[in-house]
Design a protein around this motif. Structure first.
Motif, PDB file in Angstrom:
ATOM      1  N   SER A 106      -4.296  64.226 -13.144  1.00 15.06           N
ATOM      2  CA  SER A 106      -5.074  65.074 -14.051  1.00 15.06           C
ATOM      3  C   SER A 106      -5.436  64.385 -15.364  1.00 15.06           C
ATOM      4  O   SER A 106      -6.183  64.936 -16.166  1.00 15.06           O
ATOM      5  CB  SER A 106      -4.298  66.362 -14.349  1.00 15.06           C
TER       6      SER A 106
ATOM      7  N   THR B  78      -9.810  83.121 -13.733  1.00 13.79           N
ATOM      8  CA  THR B  78      -8.946  82.769 -14.869  1.00 13.79           C
ATOM      9  C   THR B  78      -7.829  83.786 -15.065  1.00 13.79           C
ATOM     10  O   THR B  78      -6.784  83.443 -15.606  1.00 13.79           O
ATOM     11  CB  THR B  78      -9.760  82.658 -16.177  1.00 13.79           C
TER      12      THR B  78
ATOM     13  N   VAL C  12      -1.070  72.440 -12.109  1.00 20.29           N
ATOM     14  CA  VAL C  12      -1.861  73.192 -13.082  1.00 20.29           C
ATOM     15  C   VAL C  12      -1.212  73.127 -14.461  1.00 20.29           C
ATOM     16  O   VAL C  12      -1.886  72.876 -15.467  1.00 20.29           O
ATOM     17  CB  VAL C  12      -2.056  74.660 -12.619  1.00 20.29           C
TER      18      VAL C  12
ATOM     19  N   ASN D 186      -8.368  75.418  -9.526  1.00 16.94           N
ATOM     20  CA  ASN D 186      -9.412  75.580 -10.540  1.00 16.94           C
ATOM     21  C   ASN D 186     -10.577  76.453 -10.079  1.00 16.94           C
ATOM     22  O   ASN D 186     -11.438  76.802 -10.881  1.00 16.94           O
ATOM     23  CB  ASN D 186      -9.916  74.210 -11.009  1.00 16.94           C
TER      24      ASN D 186
END
Length: 185
Positions: A91, A163, A27, A159
């Motif tokens: 990514s 958030t 991430v 994901n």
């Protein structure tokens, strides 16, 4: 006579891991920019994808196997640098890794394993920590998916989280910025 089966996994990683101990890196690297990282790229690390570990465990149970198996991976010496590079490639990130010395991290109270997940200093005290012999488990059928698959699936799962997810490992963005400023001063 009783026959026991003992499976000793290392750091278990992959999708649905609530500890964030590996998830932090895919991430964080995906977010790009300057990334604060510990020690040096060639520090050894060992991880095992939860799906590979569970396949192996089920296989041993079905075979009524006994004995002690170190079940971590991969089946080559993985380094922190290579792990972060895999996160970058998967990514498509522009991340620029900024390596901080053990001394710098000590001075700034950056903790191994929690602030800097997956990592322990590559010193005498930790010798062997990330160099566990897994040849017996491999001979017994432990297989490893590609690191890029673990990274991709972990990132996809991460994901889907809210958030405002409360991270359990890794540096908070403000703390990382502060450390990068100090590191580049």
């Amino acid at each position: 006579s009783e026959r026991g089966l003992v499976i000793r996994p290392g750091l278990i990683v992959g999708p649905n891991d609530p500890t964030d101990r590996f998830t932090y890196w895919p991430v964080r690297v995906a977010r790009g920019g300057d990334v604060f990282a510990p020690e040096k790229p060639d520090v050894p690390v060992q991880i095992v994808d939860v799906r590979d570990l569970s396949d192996f465990t089920i296989q041993l149970i079905e075979e009524k196997a006994s004995g002690i198996y170190n079940a971590t991976g991969p089946d080559y010496e993985l380094t922190l640098g290579a792990m972060l590079e895999a996160c970058k490639q998967v990514s498509g990130s522009d991340a620029h890794i900024q390596w901080a010395s053990v001394d710098f991290m000590k001075q700034n109270k950056v903790e191994e394993w929690s602030d800097m997940p997956v990592w322990v200093p590559d010193n005498e005290e930790n010798q062997g920590f990330s160099r566990v012999d897994v040849s017996k488990a491999i001979k017994a059928g432990l297989k490893f998916r590609a690191l890029s698959d673990t990274v991709r699936d972990t990132l996809a799962w991460a994901n889907t989280r809210p958030t405002d997810h409360e991270w359990r490992a890794g540096l908070k963005p403000e703390r990382e910025q502060e450390l990068l400023k100090l590191l580049n001063a």
